[in-house]
Design an enzyme around this catalytic site. Structure first.
Site, PDB file in Angstrom:
ATOM      1  N   SER A  57     -49.160  20.421 -83.194  1.00  0.00           N
ATOM      2  CA  SER A  57     -50.652  20.620 -83.431  1.00  0.00           C
ATOM      3  C   SER A  57     -51.438  20.488 -84.338  1.00  0.00           C
ATOM      4  O   SER A  57     -51.206  19.324 -85.404  1.00  0.00           O
ATOM      5  CB  SER A  57     -50.262  21.986 -83.702  1.00  0.00           C
ATOM      6  OG  SER A  57     -49.557  22.191 -82.679  1.00  0.00           O
TER       7      SER A  57
HETATM    8  N1  SAH Z   1     -45.117  23.620 -82.975  1.00  0.00           N
HETATM    9  C1  SAH Z   1     -45.289  22.761 -82.748  1.00  0.00           C
HETATM   10  C2  SAH Z   1     -46.256  22.285 -81.087  1.00  0.00           C
HETATM   11  C3  SAH Z   1     -46.022  21.934 -80.198  1.00  0.00           C
HETATM   12  S1  SAH Z   1     -46.884  21.439 -79.082  1.00  0.00           S
HETATM   13  C4  SAH Z   1     -45.859  21.536 -83.835  1.00  0.00           C
HETATM   14  O1  SAH Z   1     -46.048  22.495 -84.594  1.00  0.00           O
HETATM   15  O2  SAH Z   1     -45.257  20.464 -83.561  1.00  0.00           O
HETATM   16  C5  SAH Z   1     -45.926  22.699 -77.543  1.00  0.00           C
HETATM   17  C6  SAH Z   1     -43.821  22.611 -77.430  1.00  0.00           C
HETATM   18  O3  SAH Z   1     -43.979  24.077 -76.929  1.00  0.00           O
HETATM   19  C7  SAH Z   1     -43.710  21.459 -76.499  1.00  0.00           C
HETATM   20  O4  SAH Z   1     -42.746  20.753 -77.802  1.00  0.00           O
HETATM   21  C8  SAH Z   1     -43.480  22.268 -75.491  1.00  0.00           C
HETATM   22  O5  SAH Z   1     -41.807  21.218 -74.742  1.00  0.00           O
HETATM   23  C9  SAH Z   1     -43.217  23.473 -75.919  1.00  0.00           C
HETATM   24  N2  SAH Z   1     -43.091  24.518 -74.974  1.00  0.00           N
HETATM   25  C10 SAH Z   1     -43.651  25.038 -74.150  1.00  0.00           C
HETATM   26  N3  SAH Z   1     -43.127  25.786 -72.829  1.00  0.00           N
HETATM   27  C11 SAH Z   1     -41.931  26.568 -73.498  1.00  0.00           C
HETATM   28  C12 SAH Z   1     -41.208  27.677 -73.410  1.00  0.00           C
HETATM   29  N4  SAH Z   1     -41.176  28.171 -72.521  1.00  0.00           N
HETATM   30  N5  SAH Z   1     -40.534  27.731 -74.735  1.00  0.00           N
HETATM   31  C13 SAH Z   1     -40.292  26.827 -75.348  1.00  0.00           C
HETATM   32  N6  SAH Z   1     -40.374  25.073 -75.655  1.00  0.00           N
HETATM   33  C14 SAH Z   1     -41.770  26.191 -74.364  1.00  0.00           C
END
Ligand code: SAH
Length: 218
Positions: free
Chosen positions: A67
């Site tokens: 993010s």
């Molecule tokens: N918090 C992260 C942001 C990653 S983007 C950071 O600091 O880098 C969002 C992430 O959520 C992705 O890796 C995606 O695979 C995951 N994601 C999407 N749907 C999800 C779900 N139902 N359960 C767990 N993870 C999920």
């Protein structure tokens, strides 16, 4: 490949990033300090080394992103994290957000639905600095009933609705910060669980996240 060396140049770039976040309206000193402390370039391929401290999202593979720092700071500030809070994060991704929460002294439980991302994080040496982070492979819509209730819940993917099981797993008086689809972007909401069956909802700015998908991906 990742570059796990933190130089004065990197620290200087982090300083500039923190100044930018202040100008964009982030005021929580503990949150700004956590961003100052954590080498964001550790979470990215070394190809991004020179631009790791720009205030933007970057690809981390598997179609996912780390993010934007402003988004991380904004969500963390809304979550009002106190030391020793039990925090559930949905969407581990690069682990950057999880480390920010851990730096604030929270006990972090973070769920990722993609096995490849989960496995990559297991070998990420920097996370050993934070024994207060526990990583789980699973579907965030289910939460972690075994470890509930949580003081705070943070969703870092675009949710189509507020997952009922996550509200169940929130303590009374607890907060959930969640970006909910609105047109092509997401409205940031903060939910306060005021009693066993009632929530208060506050509405904030629009953001852009990757989708929160159902089920696990092997
Ligand atoms: N918090 C992260 C942001 C990653 S983007 C950071 O600091 O880098 C969002 C992430 O959520 C992705 O890796 C995606 O695979 C995951 N994601 C999407 N749907 C999800 C779900 N139902 N359960 C767990 N993870 C999920």
């Amino acid at each position: 490949m990742r570059n796990l060396e933190d130089t004065y140049r990197h620290k200087g770039l982090r300083n500039q990033l923190v100044q930018q976040l202040k100008q964009k309206g982030i005021t929580n000193e503990a949150v700004l300090n956590a961003i100052q402390q954590i080498p964001r370039h550790f979470f990215l391929d070394s190809a991004f080394d020179k631009i790791a401290y720009e205030d933007r999202a970057f690809p981390i593979g598997e179609g996912q992103t780390i993010s934007q720092p402003y988004t991380v700071a904004y969500q963390t500030q809304l979550l009002q994290v106190a030391k020793s809070d039990k925090v559930l994060e949905i969407g581990t991704g690069s682990m950057y957000q999880a480390c920010v929460l851990a730096e604030l002294g929270a006990w972090v439980y973070t769920i990722e639905r993609q096995k490849k991302i989960f496995d990559t994080n297991k070998t990420f040496a920097f996370k050993n600095k934070y024994p207060n982070i526990k990583c789980f492979f699973g579907d965030g819509y289910e939460g972690l009933p075994t470890f509930a209730p949580f003081d705070k819940i943070l969703i870092t993917a675009a949710a189509p609705f507020i997952p009922p099981k996550l509200v169940e797993q929130l303590k009374i008086g607890g907060l959930m910060v969640i970006p909910i689809n609105e047109g092509n972007s997401q409205r940031m909401l903060r939910i306060t669980k005021v009693s066993a069956d009632a929530c208060k909802e506050e509405s904030f700015d629009l953001f852009s996240f990757v989708p929160m998908l159902t089920g696990k991906k092997l």
